[in-house]
Design a protein around this motif. Structure first.
Motif, PDB file in Angstrom:
ATOM      1  N   UNK A  38      43.801  48.564   2.799  1.00 46.04           N
ATOM      2  CA  UNK A  38      43.611  48.535   1.348  1.00 46.04           C
ATOM      3  C   UNK A  38      44.015  49.853   0.703  1.00 46.04           C
ATOM      4  N   UNK A  39      43.767  50.962   1.395  1.00 43.93           N
ATOM      5  CA  UNK A  39      44.210  52.249   0.859  1.00 43.93           C
ATOM      6  C   UNK A  39      45.729  52.342   0.833  1.00 43.93           C
ATOM      7  N   UNK A  40      46.358  51.745   1.829  1.00 41.54           N
ATOM      8  CA  UNK A  40      47.828  51.762   1.888  1.00 41.54           C
ATOM      9  C   UNK A  40      48.429  50.986   0.722  1.00 41.54           C
ATOM     10  N   UNK A  41      47.706  49.996   0.224  1.00 37.64           N
ATOM     11  CA  UNK A  41      48.188  49.205  -0.914  1.00 37.64           C
ATOM     12  C   UNK A  41      47.975  49.918  -2.243  1.00 37.64           C
ATOM     13  N   UNK A  42      47.218  50.970  -2.231  1.00 37.49           N
ATOM     14  CA  UNK A  42      46.845  51.660  -3.460  1.00 37.49           C
ATOM     15  C   UNK A  42      47.767  52.845  -3.682  1.00 37.49           C
ATOM     16  N   UNK A  43      48.656  52.707  -4.626  1.00 37.06           N
ATOM     17  CA  UNK A  43      49.676  53.734  -4.839  1.00 37.06           C
ATOM     18  C   UNK A  43      49.065  55.090  -5.174  1.00 37.06           C
TER      19      UNK A  43
END
Length: 497
Positions: free
Chosen positions: A483-488
């Motif tokens: 989920x952090x990886x999806x958060x620019x």
């Protein structure tokens, strides 16, 4: 001889309890610190030394509780609103102590407890079509939905208040969205049915923990050690102490691990508990906004897990009680295996352990969680001036979740001299004034009858667990790193090894 490793639910009632000469409690959260206080007051432990070790130093201002611990924050809900009658009764017992506010020395005094009421709501969830049910699933006991939970909780609080007209008069059904909106008083609403219990409220968590520490310190019976426990020390059959990160070893005849979501780093808890991160966001308010919202009731929607607690000191908190995020972590030092005969930990995958802003100062919550908190704000307090106001800060609050939402309070079945008190499942703080006595009872092999089996060490497959008690709304378990990886906007965080 070290205390028996038989669970408190399985020990014959005729077997006498022999108190240990020394007890080491790992963790000074609600479970650990309240247990230390309860033990220090019991005659059975008058000759027993009691030591509490924690990575936070209670003698240093601003470091206790640990800034990333679950037992610190501006507010925690205090309620007897439970679908399970046993927890509802325990919550009622606890609230009677929270309501003691006349003296500054009382737990609820000096603003530590505020009885602003709780609106508990849910959305109607349509039953799953028969065609969508897996073979045999229809024969199983149906899972509790958020609406089921709220309705059963409604019945329990009505029963608890039935003997006191004053308490009963403060509970009212909210049959539709308009009634919920009128009761909330913010022009917002949530859920399609619920009730308000004006006998519920919220506590200042950090201030309450400071009160609890002072009570334990005043006994003169509890020693406090500041240090990070990295592993348990043991011989062929028994746990004998704990090793700290600086190399020190603390020894004791009985070791109580009450490290919350970090317990899995010390003891193999596969299938027992799992650490999950829950999102929280905070907004700064003006003085006028504080005045308007300060007396609003708490609102909690158990279909989506979103809730808002009245603001204090011009800070509004919005949070989500859901399945949460997991953070698989491989440890350099494996946790204590299930038994001395085990070659190593039984878990086939890394345990989920907390990742907090103390690990990475720039850690932010994932966009998925932030968006959900913003949705709650728009729905529950639809004020134009708050619509796009940025969060002042966000944090992940880490639960120690069990499959049923029951606590894990029991002797370890595989090691002598080891007792585990964890599995808060995100709802333990409200029991601060009473849970220590219950844990002490369990240590003395006298688990409260209504919790025998509920708090016991479970037979499991060793697979990861997720709480499924009807209170966890929103999406299923999510992997934090994904989920952090999806958060620019989030800073990429390297995996820990």
């Amino acid at each position: 001889m070290a205390p028996s490793s038989l669970s408190c639910s399985s020990l014959p009632s005729s077997q006498a309890f022999s108190p240990p000469s020394s007890i080491l409690i790992i963790g000074s959260g609600v479970f650990g610190l309240s247990t230390a206080l309860a033990l220090s007051r019991r005659d059975a432990f008058s000759q027993c030394s009691i030591t509490v070790v924690d990575r936070s130093d209670p003698s240093q201002p601003g470091t206790f509780p640990a800034p990333d611990a679950a037992s610190t924050d501006t507010s925690r809900i205090v309620r007897a609103d439970y679908a399970d009658p046993a927890y509802a009764a325990l919550g009622d017992e606890s609230q009677r102590k929270w309501r003691m506010t006349d003296s500054p020395a009382d737990l609820g005094g000096q603003g530590r407890y505020n009885e602003t009421g709780l609106i508990l709501v849910a959305d109607v969830t349509p039953p799953a079509p028969v065609a969508d049910l897996a073979a045999g699933e229809a024969l199983k006991e149906p899972k509790l939905t958020g609406m089921d939970y709220v309705q059963q909780s409604w019945a329990n609080v009505l029963s608890l208040s039935s003997k006191d007209p004053t308490l009963a008069s403060r509970i009212r059904e909210l049959p539709n969205r308009d009634a919920i909106r009128d009761c909330l008083g913010t022009a917002g609403s949530s859920g399609s049915w619920g009730y308000i219990n004006n006998n519920s409220g919220w506590a200042n968590a950090a201030a309450s923990m400071a009160w609890l520490f002072n009570k334990a310190q005043e006994t003169g019976r509890v020693s406090f050690v500041a240090g990070t426990v990295v592993s348990l020390v043991h011989d062929e059959t028994a746990v004998t102490g704990a090793k700290l990160s600086d190399g020190r070893v603390l020894s004791a005849e009985l070791v109580v691990v009450a490290a919350g979501a970090w317990t899995g780093s010390l003891v193999d808890l596969a299938g027992q508990t799992m650490a999950t991160g829950q999102v929280m966001g905070y907004l700064d308010l003006t003085e006028a906004e504080q005045e308007k919202l300060g007396k609003m009731p708490i609102i909690l929607n158990l279909s989506n897990g979103l809730f808002i607690i009245p603001p204090t000191n011009r800070v509004l908190k919005i949070a989500r009680h859901a399945s949460g995020y997991v953070n698989p972590t491989t440890l350099h030092t494996p946790p204590l295996p299930l038994s001395p005969q085990s070659a190593g930990p039984s878990i086939s995958a890394p345990a989920s352990l907390p990742l907090t802003h103390l690990d990475h100062p720039n850690l932010s919550i994932p966009a998925e969680g932030a968006d959900d908190l913003r949705r709650a704000l728009h729905e529950m307090i639809p004020w134009p001036e708050l619509k796009d106001r940025p969060f002042t800060k966000t944090r992940l609050c880490w639960y120690s979740d069990t499959p049923t939402g029951d606590f894990l309070i029991d002797y370890h079945p595989g090691w002598r001299g080891l007792f585990v008190a964890t599995g808060d499942s995100g709802h333990a703080f409200k029991f601060l004034p009473v849970i220590g006595e219950k844990i002490a009872d369990c240590i003395m092999h006298n688990c409260p009858p209504e919790f025998r089996g509920k708090w016991a060490w479970r037979k499991t497959t060793g697979l990861p667990v997720a709480t499924d008690d009807g209170t966890r709304g929103g999406t299923a378990l999510l992997v934090l790193a994904d989920e952090l990886a999806k958060t620019a906007e989030a800073i990429r965080i390297p995996a820990r090894d």
